[in-house]
Design an enzyme around this catalytic site. Structure first.
Site, PDB file in Angstrom:
ATOM      1  N   CYS A   1     -23.452   7.527  12.272  1.00 54.22           N
ATOM      2  CA  CYS A   1     -23.100   6.280  11.572  1.00 54.22           C
ATOM      3  C   CYS A   1     -23.578   5.072  12.383  1.00 54.22           C
ATOM      4  CB  CYS A   1     -21.587   6.242  11.367  1.00 54.22           C
ATOM      5  SG  CYS A   1     -20.947   4.663  10.799  1.00 54.22           S
TER       6      CYS A   1
ATOM      7  N   CYS B   1     -20.870   2.515  13.119  1.00 55.56           N
ATOM      8  CA  CYS B   1     -19.960   3.015  14.156  1.00 55.56           C
ATOM      9  C   CYS B   1     -20.550   2.781  15.548  1.00 55.56           C
ATOM     10  CB  CYS B   1     -19.697   4.506  13.968  1.00 55.56           C
ATOM     11  SG  CYS B   1     -18.932   4.937  12.408  1.00 55.56           S
TER      12      CYS B   1
END
Length: 129
Positions: free
Chosen positions: A58, A61
């Site tokens: 991600c 993230c």
């Protein structure tokens, strides 16, 4: 990966250069068992905490992880936990969006923040510290 070399999990598994915690309040769950133990510990200790549910794949993230680690030095009374949803599939099966932040107080989840934003995360940490 070299033969005999242990697979890196949790924060080490991200491959990012991350600031460490000088207060020892930053933890990383590399398995369901570790995350369950950390959650049990939160419930019994009743200290305020934040869990960052993310994933190594991600991009968002990866962008919020360095500030998350840095904030662990600023908010010394909070326990910071990073849990990769791919390494903790059982305990994170209800996480539908990454990153997701869960905030705990007195052993209970009291707040949730979806998505990112360094200032937004800082404000939420301040609120719960």
């Amino acid at each position: 990966m070299e033969e005999g070399e242990a697979k890196k999990t949790g924060l080490e598994g991200t491959g990012l250069s991350l600031p460490g915690s000088s207060h020892g309040n930053l933890r990383s769950a590399g398995s369901d068992q570790q995350l369950k133990q950390m959650l049990d510990s939160l419930k019994s200790s009743k200290s305020p905490a934040v869990i960052n549910y993310g994933a190594s794949w991600c991009r968002v993230c990866s962008q919020i992880l360095p500030p998350f680690c840095r904030f662990s030095n600023e908010f010394k009374n909070l326990t910071f936990i990073y849990a990769d949803i791919d390494e903790c599939p059982e305990t994170t099966q209800n996480i539908r969006y990454t990153p997701t932040f869960h905030f705990y107080r007195d052993g209970e989840k009291v707040d949730e923040m979806l998505g990112t934003g360094e200032e937004r995360l800082h404000d939420r940490l301040w609120l719960h510290s």
